[in-house]
Design a protein around this motif. Structure first.
Motif, short mmCIF file in Angstrom:
data_model
loop_
_atom_site.label_atom_id
_atom_site.label_comp_id
_atom_site.label_asym_id
_atom_site.label_seq_id
_atom_site.Cartn_x
_atom_site.Cartn_y
_atom_site.Cartn_z
N GLU A 98 0.82 -1.21 0.00
CA GLU A 98 0.00 0.00 0.00
C GLU A 98 0.85 1.26 0.00
N GLU A 101 2.63 2.18 -3.37
CA GLU A 101 1.79 2.78 -4.41
C GLU A 101 1.77 4.30 -4.29
N CYS A 106 1.39 6.11 -7.86
CA CYS A 106 0.22 5.45 -8.46
C CYS A 106 -1.06 6.17 -8.05
N TYR A 107 -1.05 6.71 -6.86
CA TYR A 107 -2.20 7.46 -6.36
C TYR A 107 -1.73 8.82 -5.84
N SER A 111 -6.04 11.94 -3.14
CA SER A 111 -7.12 11.04 -3.55
C SER A 111 -7.81 10.45 -2.33
N SER A 113 -10.09 7.39 -0.41
CA SER A 113 -10.06 5.93 -0.42
C SER A 113 -11.07 5.38 -1.42
N TYR A 115 -12.06 6.87 -4.22
CA TYR A 115 -11.52 7.10 -5.56
C TYR A 115 -10.46 6.04 -5.89
N ARG A 116 -9.61 5.73 -4.93
CA ARG A 116 -8.56 4.74 -5.16
C ARG A 116 -9.17 3.36 -5.40
N ARG A 117 -10.22 3.04 -4.67
CA ARG A 117 -10.87 1.76 -4.86
C ARG A 117 -11.43 1.64 -6.28
N ARG A 120 -8.50 1.46 -8.90
CA ARG A 120 -7.90 0.13 -8.92
C ARG A 120 -8.77 -0.86 -9.68
N ASP A 243 -1.84 -4.78 -10.59
CA ASP A 243 -1.23 -3.87 -9.62
C ASP A 243 0.29 -3.85 -9.79
#
Length: 324
Positions: A98, A101, A106-107, A111, A113, A115-117, A120, A243
């Motif tokens: 985590e 990333e 990557c994020y 952002s 949580s 939006y990241r979900r 992904r 990922d």
């Protein structure tokens, strides 16, 4: 991996280099001293992969400390504090995937949580990177793979040549692609082969798939020797190959210049910078290398190309990556 981490540790960089090379870094021992020094430095900072000591473990970025860096929406609000823990003791293995990333970009830190979900899920769904759907009877599914291209991919059809102006040209492209796949397989079977993880052929196949897809979606870079060393930690770290691919792709964005085939590569520029740093921080070693005509520092080329993956153990290299 993080520029902020490098700034926090910048004041002692000169001392580290001096200590690594040693005051007596002459008589042909510079290379060995450098390798031993870097390995010792990483171990002293703390090895977050193999049973860290209580003292070093207390400095490590632990899950409870990491979770305090987020607000109620999942936005990162204390990243600089997290970086200090990373520099002092690395990252707890349970949260490394985590944290990396964010270190790789990557994020965005802003952002949420949610939006990241969603992002992904979109990445995993849209790419179909490592399901059977990217391969067909001809070797690949053109529609799926073409959707992944991130730069100037060739327009010619790799399989039947119907879009090519010449059958000969089409055969050349096919031969070139098959040669790329061959080079990937040859390198993969030699990469981190000492790890039990790669004793399973499925994991080697995962690495081959990711490298093949990257070579296709970034044709201006393609595949170059050394990329398997950079990819391997992500294959070990992430169970989902999509990922692993995106983390690898983010790393290559920073290092793509190192794999250029024409002109001065990024590594050559880094060697020039290293030479200037050495002139200031370790005069004895600088003078010795000058005397024997080793100003090019070619012995350090591989170190910079694959970020010390072959000079350090697997666990030590992960710690080193987290420092830089």
């Amino acid at each position: 991996m993080s520029s902020a981490a490098g700034q926090d540790n910048g004041d002692t960089a000169g001392d580290y280099i001096k200590w690594m090379c040693g005051a007596g870094g002459r008589a042909g021992g510079a290379m060995a001293n450098l390798q031993r020094g870097v390995g010792s430095l990483v171990r002293d900072i703390g090895d977050p992969c193999l049973n860290p000591s209580p003292v070093k473990g207390s400095k490590m970025l632990k899950p409870e400390k990491w979770h305090t860096c987020f607000d109620n929406d999942g936005k990162v609000i204390g990243f600089r504090k997290a970086l200090k823990f990373i520099v002092l003791g690395g990252v707890d293995p349970t949260i490394r995937a985590e944290v990396w990333e964010f270190l790789l970009g990557c994020y965005a830190l802003s952002s949420t949580s949610e939006y990241r979900r969603k992002l992904r899920a979109v990445r995993r769904f849209d790419t179909f990177l490592f399901s059977d759907r990217w391969l067909d009877d001809n070797g690949y599914n053109r529609e799926v793979i073409d959707s992944l291209r991130i730069s100037d991919a060739p327009e010619a059809d790799f399989v039947d040549g119907t879009k090519s102006n010449s059958v000969v040209a089409s055969k050349d492209r096919v031969s070139e692609w098959l040669w790329t796949l061959h080079r990937i397989v040859v390198d993969v079977v030699r990469t981190d082969s000492h790890l039990d993880f790669y004793g399973e052929s499925r994991n080697m196949a995962r690495m081959s798939d990711i490298l093949a897809v990257y070579a296709w979606v970034d044709p201006s870079t393609g595949y170059c020797q050394g990329m398997s060393d950079l990819l391997s930690p992500f294959v070990v770290l992430y169970e989902d190959d999509a990922d692993a691919f995106w983390c690898f792709e983010m790393l290559l964005r920073r290092m793509r210049e190192n794999f250029q085939m024409e002109g001065p590569t990024g590594v050559m520029k880094q060697l020039q910078a290293l030479w200037k740093i050495m002139e200031i921080t370790d005069v004895e070693l600088f003078e010795h290398l000058s005397t024997i005509g080793a100003e090019s520092l070619h012995f350090a080329f591989r170190m910079l190309l694959v970020l010390f993956r072959r000079e350090l153990s697997f666990e030590e290299s992960l710690s080193m990556w987290e420092l830089v």
